[in-house]
Design a protein around this motif. Structure first.
Motif, short mmCIF file in Angstrom:
data_model
loop_
_atom_site.label_atom_id
_atom_site.label_comp_id
_atom_site.label_asym_id
_atom_site.label_seq_id
_atom_site.Cartn_x
_atom_site.Cartn_y
_atom_site.Cartn_z
N ARG A 23 24.09 -32.85 58.41
CA ARG A 23 24.89 -32.39 57.28
C ARG A 23 26.34 -32.85 57.33
N PRO A 24 27.04 -32.76 58.47
CA PRO A 24 28.43 -33.24 58.48
C PRO A 24 28.56 -34.71 58.06
N ALA A 25 27.63 -35.55 58.51
CA ALA A 25 27.67 -36.97 58.12
C ALA A 25 27.38 -37.12 56.62
N PHE A 26 26.44 -36.32 56.11
CA PHE A 26 26.12 -36.34 54.68
C PHE A 26 27.35 -35.96 53.85
N ILE A 27 28.03 -34.90 54.25
CA ILE A 27 29.22 -34.44 53.52
C ILE A 27 30.31 -35.51 53.56
N LYS A 28 30.51 -36.11 54.73
CA LYS A 28 31.53 -37.16 54.86
C LYS A 28 31.20 -38.33 53.93
N GLU A 29 29.93 -38.72 53.89
CA GLU A 29 29.53 -39.81 53.01
C GLU A 29 29.70 -39.43 51.54
N LEU A 30 29.34 -38.20 51.19
CA LEU A 30 29.49 -37.72 49.81
C LEU A 30 30.96 -37.73 49.39
N VAL A 31 31.82 -37.24 50.25
CA VAL A 31 33.26 -37.23 49.94
C VAL A 31 33.75 -38.67 49.75
#
Length: 83
Positions: A23-31
């Motif tokens: 999830r942290p990597a997903f959020i970083k990519e989304l941002v």
């Protein structure tokens, strides 16, 4: 994060451990994907007009609130509900 960074925060947890762990990597990519929208004040204002159906309310301001919304990764690993 362009409406009120300090007013709302959502904490979520996935039952899928793989997704939750990534999830942290997903959020970083989304941002990163949203940066062209959220990173420009004029575009944030245009987005807000679309969200609010016209002029944003008086309390809304177009400044970048990314730093106010940032949380250390360690915060995601804890809960005020844990004993």
């Amino acid at each position: 994060v362009f409406l009120r960074a300090t007013y709302a925060r959502m904490f979520t947890y996935s039952a899928d451990p793989t997704y939750h762990g990534n999830r942290p990597a997903f959020i970083k990519e989304l941002v990163g994907l949203l940066e062209p929208i959220l990173g420009d004040e004029a575009v944030r204002e245009k987005a807000a007009r679309g969200i609010f159906g016209g002029c944003p309310p008086d309390w809304w301001t177009p400044e970048d609130q990314s730093e106010m919304a940032a949380m250390p990764a360690a915060r995601y690993a804890t809960s005020s509900m844990e004993e």
